[in-house]
Design an enzyme around this catalytic site. Sequence first.
Site, mmCIF file in Angstrom:
data_model
loop_
_atom_site.group_PDB
_atom_site.id
_atom_site.type_symbol
_atom_site.label_atom_id
_atom_site.label_comp_id
_atom_site.label_asym_id
_atom_site.label_seq_id
_atom_site.Cartn_x
_atom_site.Cartn_y
_atom_site.Cartn_z
ATOM 1 N N GLY A 1 0.804 -1.212 0.000
ATOM 2 C CA GLY A 1 0.000 0.000 0.000
ATOM 3 C C GLY A 1 0.839 1.265 0.000
ATOM 4 O O GLY A 1 1.878 1.369 -0.663
ATOM 5 N N HIS B 1 13.980 -0.202 22.536
ATOM 6 C CA HIS B 1 13.096 0.860 22.077
ATOM 7 C C HIS B 1 13.702 2.225 22.419
ATOM 8 O O HIS B 1 14.112 2.478 23.561
ATOM 9 C CB HIS B 1 11.733 0.716 22.746
ATOM 10 C CG HIS B 1 10.645 1.468 22.052
ATOM 11 N ND1 HIS B 1 10.526 2.837 22.143
ATOM 12 C CD2 HIS B 1 9.628 1.046 21.246
ATOM 13 C CE1 HIS B 1 9.476 3.236 21.439
ATOM 14 N NE2 HIS B 1 8.918 2.164 20.873
ATOM 15 N N TRP C 1 11.418 4.108 25.215
ATOM 16 C CA TRP C 1 11.224 3.450 26.498
ATOM 17 C C TRP C 1 12.525 3.040 27.181
ATOM 18 O O TRP C 1 12.525 2.759 28.390
ATOM 19 C CB TRP C 1 10.310 2.241 26.328
ATOM 20 C CG TRP C 1 8.908 2.643 25.998
ATOM 21 C CD1 TRP C 1 8.271 2.522 24.798
ATOM 22 C CD2 TRP C 1 7.975 3.275 26.874
ATOM 23 N NE1 TRP C 1 7.003 3.034 24.855
ATOM 24 C CE2 TRP C 1 6.795 3.514 26.127
ATOM 25 C CE3 TRP C 1 8.017 3.671 28.218
ATOM 26 C CZ2 TRP C 1 5.682 4.107 26.673
ATOM 27 C CZ3 TRP C 1 6.895 4.267 28.764
ATOM 28 C CH2 TRP C 1 5.746 4.480 27.999
ATOM 29 N N GLU D 1 4.044 -6.012 19.006
ATOM 30 C CA GLU D 1 5.153 -5.581 19.867
ATOM 31 C C GLU D 1 5.016 -6.126 21.281
ATOM 32 O O GLU D 1 6.003 -6.491 21.923
ATOM 33 C CB GLU D 1 5.238 -4.056 19.888
ATOM 34 C CG GLU D 1 6.542 -3.530 20.467
ATOM 35 C CD GLU D 1 6.813 -2.110 20.035
ATOM 36 O OE1 GLU D 1 7.547 -1.919 19.050
ATOM 37 O OE2 GLU D 1 6.292 -1.180 20.673
#
Length: 311
Positions: free
Chosen positions: A86, A196, A199, A264
């Site tokens: 897409g 991450h 985080w 995740e």
Amino acid sequence: MNFQRKKMLLMISCVLSLMVVERYSRNQGEELQLSDWFRPRRRPDVITTTDWLAPVIWEGTFNRRVLGKHYRNRNLTMGLAVFAIGRIADQYLERFLESAKKHFMTGYRVVFYITVDDLDKMPDVDPGPLQTFQVFTLREEIWWQDFNLLRMRNLGEHIVQHIQGEVDFLFSMATNQIFQSDVGVETLGASVAQLHAWWYFKSTKDFPYERRRRSAAYIPYGKGDFYYDSAFVGGTPQQVLNLIEEYLKGVLQDKQNGLNSSYENHLNKYFFLNKPTKLLSPEYNWDVTFYPPPQVQFVKVAQHPKRRPWP
């Protein structure tokens, strides 16, 4: 004459077998030790080793020369999988491939596994030296499915069908990432997880783990090590396949319980139970929305938000 010929062939076979054993033994003896290339004390400002003694790779913690000398003799092939369908393909794929060509495992054989929903979405990008592109298309009737579920199931099928026999190490990345500098053999490991960017600098108690007890991705309060980013994951093909299989099992269990947890969250549950052997610092996937703190000295891969067009 026949007997002498058979005797000679037997001797040759024995010699060849001994050579293989000798080479195997030599390679085992030359196996690279962590202390040969890892220099955690050079980065006292960050976490460089986990509680289970896995290295956390930051700029300055590894010796490129030692790693290069070791891996160049290993005749390795790396795989990099990217899934672009897409608008994602239209917006990100070309720049992802151009940057990966330049910076991912330069000097080594690399197979790019590129999945698109339409071959016309494949940009006019040619592979570089030692690189090959394998392009796959999806059936139109399954485009509507959950993106990450579709992506990981698709990758799992390809690992089983052919990838596991083609590469030694496999990485899966998100299309909205762009390489800023070289990402090389310092990232190789049996099971590689990406910390991450956001985080990493927060308290464990604040991590957005799945907290619903009935979910397969559930991690109780007070538990957990790090929060991992699903945009970048790797390891041996078998280890990546193990992650995918557990994720798919977790999705099925959640659906049976009327739940829907994120990929995740399932990935974080997997690495909570199956500790990664190597962790990549936020330098390997820094979110460009945020200004890098002093600890992030060198952004190697920049992740761009999907909601915003390229600058």
